[in-house]
Design a protein around this motif. Structure first.
Motif, PDB file in Angstrom:
ATOM      1  N   GLN A 296      23.554 -24.994  53.034  1.00  0.00           N
ATOM      2  CA  GLN A 296      24.589 -26.006  52.823  1.00  0.00           C
ATOM      3  C   GLN A 296      25.937 -25.515  53.329  1.00  0.00           C
ATOM      4  O   GLN A 296      26.688 -26.245  53.966  1.00  0.00           O
ATOM      5  N   ARG A 297      26.233 -24.278  53.065  1.00  0.00           N
ATOM      6  CA  ARG A 297      27.511 -23.716  53.507  1.00  0.00           C
ATOM      7  C   ARG A 297      27.554 -23.600  55.027  1.00  0.00           C
ATOM      8  O   ARG A 297      28.591 -23.797  55.650  1.00  0.00           O
ATOM      9  N   ARG A 299      26.072 -25.507  57.241  1.00  0.00           N
ATOM     10  CA  ARG A 299      26.365 -26.821  57.823  1.00  0.00           C
ATOM     11  C   ARG A 299      27.847 -27.136  57.699  1.00  0.00           C
ATOM     12  O   ARG A 299      28.486 -27.611  58.630  1.00  0.00           O
ATOM     13  N   PHE A 300      28.369 -26.857  56.524  1.00  0.00           N
ATOM     14  CA  PHE A 300      29.770 -27.123  56.253  1.00  0.00           C
ATOM     15  C   PHE A 300      30.674 -26.366  57.235  1.00  0.00           C
ATOM     16  O   PHE A 300      31.614 -26.910  57.803  1.00  0.00           O
ATOM     17  N   ILE A 369      31.368 -22.938  48.314  1.00  0.00           N
ATOM     18  CA  ILE A 369      31.908 -24.034  49.129  1.00  0.00           C
ATOM     19  C   ILE A 369      33.397 -24.220  48.842  1.00  0.00           C
ATOM     20  O   ILE A 369      34.189 -24.449  49.747  1.00  0.00           O
TER      21      ILE A 369
ATOM     22  N   GLN B   4      17.914 -33.074  46.635  1.00  0.00           N
ATOM     23  CA  GLN B   4      18.984 -32.216  47.164  1.00  0.00           C
ATOM     24  C   GLN B   4      20.356 -32.653  46.664  1.00  0.00           C
ATOM     25  O   GLN B   4      21.180 -31.814  46.303  1.00  0.00           O
ATOM     26  N   ALA B   8      22.796 -30.479  44.178  1.00  0.00           N
ATOM     27  CA  ALA B   8      24.152 -30.137  44.627  1.00  0.00           C
ATOM     28  C   ALA B   8      25.223 -30.599  43.642  1.00  0.00           C
ATOM     29  O   ALA B   8      26.298 -30.018  43.573  1.00  0.00           O
ATOM     30  N   ASN B  12      28.204 -29.442  39.570  1.00  0.00           N
ATOM     31  CA  ASN B  12      29.552 -29.758  40.046  1.00  0.00           C
ATOM     32  C   ASN B  12      29.658 -31.251  40.346  1.00  0.00           C
ATOM     33  O   ASN B  12      29.428 -31.696  41.469  1.00  0.00           O
ATOM     34  N   ARG B  15      31.955 -32.929  43.359  1.00  0.00           N
ATOM     35  CA  ARG B  15      31.735 -32.901  44.805  1.00  0.00           C
ATOM     36  C   ARG B  15      31.919 -34.293  45.398  1.00  0.00           C
ATOM     37  O   ARG B  15      31.378 -35.263  44.901  1.00  0.00           O
ATOM     38  N   ASP B  19      31.912 -34.026  51.241  1.00  0.00           N
ATOM     39  CA  ASP B  19      31.380 -32.665  51.176  1.00  0.00           C
ATOM     40  C   ASP B  19      29.857 -32.659  51.159  1.00  0.00           C
ATOM     41  O   ASP B  19      29.212 -31.850  51.823  1.00  0.00           O
ATOM     42  N   LEU B  22      28.392 -33.124  54.502  1.00  0.00           N
ATOM     43  CA  LEU B  22      28.448 -31.904  55.309  1.00  0.00           C
ATOM     44  C   LEU B  22      27.414 -30.885  54.858  1.00  0.00           C
ATOM     45  O   LEU B  22      26.718 -30.272  55.657  1.00  0.00           O
ATOM     46  N   MET B  23      27.314 -30.712  53.545  1.00  0.00           N
ATOM     47  CA  MET B  23      26.412 -29.690  53.023  1.00  0.00           C
ATOM     48  C   MET B  23      24.950 -30.023  53.285  1.00  0.00           C
ATOM     49  O   MET B  23      24.143 -29.147  53.563  1.00  0.00           O
ATOM     50  N   LEU B  24      24.621 -31.303  53.171  1.00  0.00           N
ATOM     51  CA  LEU B  24      23.210 -31.675  53.261  1.00  0.00           C
ATOM     52  C   LEU B  24      22.812 -32.158  54.648  1.00  0.00           C
ATOM     53  O   LEU B  24      21.630 -32.298  54.953  1.00  0.00           O
TER      54      LEU B  24
END
Ligand SMILES: Cc1ncc(COP(=O)(O)O)c(C=O)c1O
Lengths: 388, 160
Positions: A296-297, A299-300, A369, B4, B8, B12, B15, B19, B22-24
């Motif tokens: 995930q990080r 991709r970020f 993140i 997922q 995520a 949290n 989020r 975000d 982007l993360m997934l």
């Protein structure tokens, strides 16, 4: 008096490019660092707990030089289960003080004075100095951004001489995050066999690949007998401070490595061996979880760099992104230094990993993140300001 | 993708869709649609905040109550559970296997308040056979989070 008594070989080795940077960053209090080459996770508790338990049980003695037999067996099971690699735990594995020691004793077991070792760069920092200390001659092989920093057969051919003994293969790569897939490996395996080279394959990041499964060069036909695999627990299980790893390979070379290890090290810390036993036995799920978080990080980060307008190929392994900073017209070192002083973000100049790292920076994403977001925001402002 | 997303945001809830996208690696529109669908289906039941009340000046006590009940014909435990969980003092109700039937978690300002609730509201309910009240003295870990753990990065700032 001591100054003129020192080893000229050791003195001749240039200091690590990272060290210099480390000193500045440490001085700075509120800097955000993307400079770390180790996981941000703590070692999973069930693994730590086994270490503690071994101490409680009084397991405080040396183990056999090669390492605990249960651990050797379990690591061989693990390698078979995860990567289809078959090694005999009685004679084809040595437990080492991290991958670091594995690299050192492998080189010492292989090299005669003057033997050349091909070191594809940018790469982890120890291969060249350790080669020199073992009496060999490191020959850097510059990798190219246009190939996403994968190694090609032509690049090997261009640097092989009749003195070349071995090649270091370190994929997934620190610092680039590049991987070599099966096709890439097949292409180089052919020249490696043709020139009868030994491969030291540093696969310490094997567990951290994204969307593709790691393939070891030792699993290709005719390669097992000429390959030493170096790996360890540091990255996959977040166990850097335990200092434990292993080397597997043909009996002849493992025997000799064990002989060196026996004189230099005796045996790896016993507590770490018991913890590692638990990791190899019951740690697959931890790896999967951590790997998911890194992904995930990753991709970020890639997306953020591209939004900044920095060229950045998609890294498929390890936990680093290696964007190009050429459009800022700064050198890597200038960029990293200015970024640190202006925006208080620490990254590592690509040149710390070999001259051909010029024009790139290594950013680690072994951070939350939330942390990465702040760092990337600051870097965005910096890049904007400095792009002509 | 649902799993997922849930993983995520489980720890949290703040989020953003941006975000998560982007993360997934999925488009924002898809993520937003999935989330609102899961809200409708009551898969996502809220976005709460985990507060360590001990660190504030606010008085709060938590009690865990073991309740034995007689299940009602045709309705099993559900009806009596409903009678109990509708009280706003009740934070959680679980049906249990083992030596008692329901775990009821109650929050109140003082021990007395909680004790009175049990004595006046809970125990007198017709199907309640018995209660045993246990007060929480200290919360170490809640919802997977160690409450008093300082966030600290002990790694050296730059390493190879
Ligand atoms: C490519 C590579 N190999 C080996 C090591 C050494 O790892 P350890 O000695 O902790 O096993 C590292 C650590 O950063 C690395 O990045």
């Amino acid at each position: 008096m001591m100054e003129d008594k020192l080893s000229r070989v050791a003195q001749g080795i240039p200091p690590s490019g990272i060290r210099k940077f480390f000193d500045i960053v440490t001085e700075m209090k509120d800097a955000i660092s993307l400079g770390v080459g180790e996981p941000d996770f703590d070692t999973p508790w069930h693994i730590r707990e086994e270490g503690i338990y071994s101490l409680e049980k009084g397991k405080t003695y040396y183990t056999s030089n090669s390492g605990l037999i249960e651990l050797r067996e379990e690591v061989c099971n693990y390698l078979d289960r995860r990567f289809d690699l078959k090694y005999n735990y009685k004679e084809e594995i040595l437990i080492t003080v991290g991958g670091s020691e594995g690299i050192d004793v492998a080189l010492r077991a292989l090299l005669n004075p003057g033997d050349e070792v091909l070191v594809p760069e940018p790469s982890f920092v120890c291969y060249k100095p350790m080669t020199t200390l073992a009496g060999g001659v490191p020959v850097p092989v510059p990798l190219q951004a246009k190939n996403e920093f994968r190694l090609t057969a032509e690049e090997i051919e261009a640097h092989v001489t009749d003195k070349t003994k071995a090649i270091i293969l370190a994929f997934p790569s620190n610092p680039t995050g590049a991987i070599m897939d099966k096709g890439n490996l097949e292409a180089i395996a052919e020249v490696i066999r043709k020139h009868d080279l030994v491969v030291i394959s540093d696969e310490i990041y094997a567990e951290l690949t994204y969307g593709v499964k790691h393939v070891s060069i030792a699993s290709l036909p005719g390669m097992r007998e000429r390959t030493i695999i170096i790996s360890g627990f540091s990255k996959a299980y977040a166990m850097t401070g335990w200092r434990i790893g292993y080397a597997v390979g043909p009996k002849a070379v493992i025997d000799l490595m064990t002989k060196i290890h026996q004189f230099a090290i005796m045996s790896v810390p016993t507590t770490s061996q018991y913890a590692a036993l638990e990791a190899a036995r019951n740690g697959d799920k931890d790896i999967q979880e951590m790997c998911g978080a890194y992904n995930q990080r990753r991709r970020f980060m890639v997306d953020s760099f591209r939004k900044m307008g920095l060229d950045c190929f998609e890294p498929l392994g390890a936990f680093y992104v290696f964007p190009s900073i050429q459009k800022t017209r700064m050198t890597s070192e200038e960029f990293a230094t200015k970024l640190l002083f202006e925006q208080k973000v620490a990254v590592v100049p690509g040149t710390a990993f070999g001259e051909c790292g010029e024009g790139f920076i290594r950013c680690s994403y072994a951070y939350s993140i939330e942390n990465l977001k702040i760092a990337v925001e600051r870097m965005g402002a910096f890049v904007k300001k400095h792009t002509p | 993708m649902r799993e997922q997303i849930l993983k995520a945001i489980e720890l949290n809830g703040k989020r953003t869709v941006e975000d998560l996208a982007l993360m997934l690696g999925n488009p924002e529109s898809e993520i937003a649609a999935e989330i609102s669908e899961m809200e409708k289906e009551r898969i996502i039941c809220g976005y709460h905040t985990l507060i360590n009340w001990d660190k504030t000046g606010v008085e709060k006590v938590t009690a865990l109550i073991e309740v034995k009940v007689t299940p009602q014909r045709g309705q099993g435990f559900d009806k009596i559970a409903e009678r109990i969980y509708n009280f706003k003092e009740v934070k959680a109700v679980y049906l249990m296997s083992g030596g008692f039937d329901l775990t009821v978690i109650i929050e109140g300002a003082t021990m007395k308040e909680v004790a009175l609730f049990v004595a006046q509201k809970l125990a007198p309910l017709e199907s309640v056979l018995s209660t045993a009240t246990h007060f929480v003295l200290k919360k170490y870990k809640d919802f997977g989070v160690v409450l008093d753990e300082p966030v600290k990065d002990e790694r050296m700032a730059v390493t190879p």
